[in-house]
Design an enzyme around this catalytic site. Structure first.
Site, mmCIF file in Angstrom:
data_model
loop_
_atom_site.group_PDB
_atom_site.id
_atom_site.type_symbol
_atom_site.label_atom_id
_atom_site.label_comp_id
_atom_site.label_asym_id
_atom_site.label_seq_id
_atom_site.Cartn_x
_atom_site.Cartn_y
_atom_site.Cartn_z
ATOM 1 N N GLY A 1 -1.600 -4.567 -9.834
ATOM 2 C CA GLY A 1 -3.216 -4.084 -10.396
ATOM 3 C C GLY A 1 -3.180 -3.159 -11.493
ATOM 4 C CB THR A 2 -1.012 -0.130 -12.090
ATOM 5 O OG1 THR A 2 -1.544 0.657 -10.897
ATOM 6 C CG2 THR A 2 -0.794 1.046 -13.349
ATOM 7 C CB SER B 1 -3.063 -5.494 -6.531
ATOM 8 O OG SER B 1 -1.694 -4.894 -6.398
ATOM 9 C CB ALA B 2 0.684 -9.281 -4.163
ATOM 10 C CG HIS B 3 0.371 -3.209 -3.042
ATOM 11 N ND1 HIS B 3 0.215 -2.049 -2.359
ATOM 12 C CD2 HIS B 3 0.133 -3.222 -4.030
ATOM 13 C CE1 HIS B 3 -0.379 -1.362 -3.179
ATOM 14 N NE2 HIS B 3 -0.450 -1.799 -4.311
ATOM 15 C CB THR C 1 12.839 -12.899 -15.585
ATOM 16 O OG1 THR C 1 13.536 -13.173 -16.885
ATOM 17 C CG2 THR C 1 13.233 -13.769 -14.509
ATOM 18 C CG ASN D 1 -9.836 3.301 -5.030
ATOM 19 O OD1 ASN D 1 -10.533 3.012 -6.044
ATOM 20 N ND2 ASN D 1 -8.890 4.371 -5.019
ATOM 21 C CB CYS E 1 -3.168 7.534 -6.682
ATOM 22 S SG CYS E 1 -3.330 5.655 -6.430
ATOM 23 C CD GLN F 1 -8.902 -0.957 -2.267
ATOM 24 O OE1 GLN F 1 -9.257 -1.431 -1.185
ATOM 25 N NE2 GLN F 1 -7.871 -0.355 -2.521
HETATM 26 C C1 LIG Z 1 -4.366 -0.047 -5.662
HETATM 27 C C2 LIG Z 1 -5.353 -0.294 -6.702
HETATM 28 C C3 LIG Z 1 -4.937 -0.435 -7.992
HETATM 29 C C4 LIG Z 1 -3.268 -0.209 -8.302
HETATM 30 O O1 LIG Z 1 -2.708 -1.547 -8.203
HETATM 31 P P1 LIG Z 1 -1.181 -1.674 -7.759
HETATM 32 O O2 LIG Z 1 -0.732 -3.014 -7.712
HETATM 33 O O3 LIG Z 1 -0.842 -0.645 -6.676
HETATM 34 O O4 LIG Z 1 -0.699 -1.194 -9.112
HETATM 35 C C5 LIG Z 1 -5.933 -0.492 -8.768
HETATM 36 N N1 LIG Z 1 -7.121 -0.549 -8.609
HETATM 37 C C6 LIG Z 1 -7.631 -0.410 -7.405
HETATM 38 C C7 LIG Z 1 -9.167 -0.468 -7.081
HETATM 39 C C8 LIG Z 1 -6.528 -0.294 -6.490
HETATM 40 O O5 LIG Z 1 -7.186 -0.152 -5.158
#
Ligand SMILES: *Cc1c(COP(=O)(O)O)cnc(C)c1O
Length: 399
Positions: free
Chosen positions: A71-72, A199-201, A237, A151, A325, A179
């Site tokens: 996501g970053t 973002s996947a995680h 890659t 978040n 964070c 989120q």
């Molecule tokens: C977790 C988060 C991110 C960052 O995503 P990562 O995959 O951890 O780099 C960005 N924006 C929001 C709102 C998030 O909660």
């Protein structure tokens, strides 16, 4: 010891089905999607399936999904890429005070490079004002970047209205939906979004993989220089096992969406009701209407949030103050501050976020423990209804 994880907004465990699909891509199916032989084609096919699955979850076309390292990177790319490619049209960006640091710090950097950034306020529910947004637009505005859902307090912005304001003025609209994904139905076409970060995680996929949706026909400057991967827009890659995992997680999130929303909302509301029944002087940060299903951000008045986290940790209950964070830094949450929360209440705030593996039994156990912890901390706290932290701070006593 029993572990109760109530921090799903920080990250989520990888679901078994997701891991199972990923594993072959570390070993037997290790090919490079760019290679011109069978092993490469096999990898390329997996890449394409994952892309289609992520696209489907947000109502996009396969070709509009560009995988990133998370996501970053997607946030950085959306903002920097737009700023660089539209510099000749203007140097003004509108965002909010409550964005994730991936967005805020990128904007701060652009300010050093000559861009003007307007940071919109939010109300006590954590929502922006559409009027302030409209009033902030100038003929130099090139980008509006407003997160889909927050978040820390889970506030869900009026994304459709924002998109239509942006479109009317010919300004690009980016939204950080990290989120929101898997917690809210998202359709970028229907909503009229130009750029969207995911973002996947945060949706039971692996860490280190995400994507930026870039509307068809729109080009922004690339962040990375190198090979021609991701339709020549994101060099390097591909993280194939991660991408495959993201695809599977996206598929599951789509299938489970309705059930997930109903179940988690009910459980969250039960959690809140039980806490309010058992513990006096607890406030909720943010409104309950436009809010993510699993988010609960509470003020345990007269108690330090950090102390709550430590005591809960000893009981195997995991939650956080502010975002993951900022929890290592001493400054109070920028989100709660923007919502007008006094500093002492911000320091007494704890965020709980529920997810697919949370059970009612977990909640009952957690409420019991939390009740005892709050009672204990309050019994040794110098603060109470008559002597609150604010008064203490005004009187120069040693902190
Ligand atoms: C977790 C988060 C991110 C960052 O995503 P990562 O995959 O951890 O780099 C960005 N924006 C929001 C709102 C998030 O909660």
């Amino acid at each position: 010891m029993r572990e109760i994880y109530l921090d799903y907004s920080a990250t989520t465990p990888v679901k078994q089905e997701v891991l199972t699909e990923m594993l072959p891509y570390f070993t037997g199916k290790f090919g490079n999607p760019s290679s011109l032989y069978q092993k490469g084609y096999e990898a390329k096919e997996a890449l394409s399936l994952a892309r289609a699955r992520v696209a489907e979850l947000i109502g996009a076309l396969e070709k509009e999904i560009y995988f990133t390292s998370g996501g970053t990177e997607a946030d950085n790319w959306a903002v920097v890429g737009t700023a660089k490619s539209r510099k000749s049209k203007g140097n003004h960006i509108i965002t909010t005070k409550i964005e994730h640091h991936a967005l805020l710090h990128t904007c701060k950097q652009l300010e050093k490079e000559g861009f003007d950034v307007t940071y919109l306020d939010v109300d006590k529910s954590g929502l922006i004002s559409l009027k302030q947004l409209k009033d902030s637009i100038t003929d130099k505005t090139i980008l509006i970047s407003i997160m889909y859902a927050n978040n820390e307090v889970g506030s869900i912005q009026p994304v459709r209205e924002i998109a239509s304001i942006a479109k009317e003025k010919g300004i690009l609209f980016h939204s950080d939906a990290v989120q929101a994904l898997g917690n809210v139905p998202i359709n970028v076409k229907d909503l009229g979004i130009d750029l969207l970060s995911v973002s996947a995680h945060k949706i039971y996929g692996p860490k280190g993989v995400g994507a930026l949706y870039v509307r068809k026909g729109l080009t922004i400057t690339n962040l990375l220089q190198g090979g021609g991967q991701e339709y020549k827009r994101r060099a390097g890659t591909e993280n194939l096992p991660g991408i495959v995992g993201f695809g599977k997680a996206a598929q599951l999130a789509g299938e489970n969406l309705d059930n997930h929303i109903t179940t988690i909302t009910e459980l969250r509301n039960y959690f809140l009701a039980e806490i309010q029944k058992r513990i006096p002087d607890v406030d909720v940060n943010g409104g309950m209407v436009h809010r993510l299903p699993g988010n609960l951000n509470l003020v345990f008045n007269y108690v330090e949030g950090e102390a709550m986290i430590l005591y809960m940790d000893m009981k195997g209950i995991y939650a956080s103050t502010g975002s993951a964070c900022s929890s290592a830094s001493f400054s109070a949450s920028h989100v709660l501050a923007a919502m007008g929360l006094p500093v002492e209440k911000a320091y007494s705030s704890v965020r709980f976020t529920l997810g697919d593996f949370t059970t009612k039994d977990d909640i009952d156990f957690a409420v019991n423990e939390i009740t005892m912890i709050v009672e204990k901390l309050r019994s040794i706290s110098p603060f109470d209804k008559e002597h609150d932290m604010e008064t203490a701070q005004n009187c120069n006593c040693p902190a």
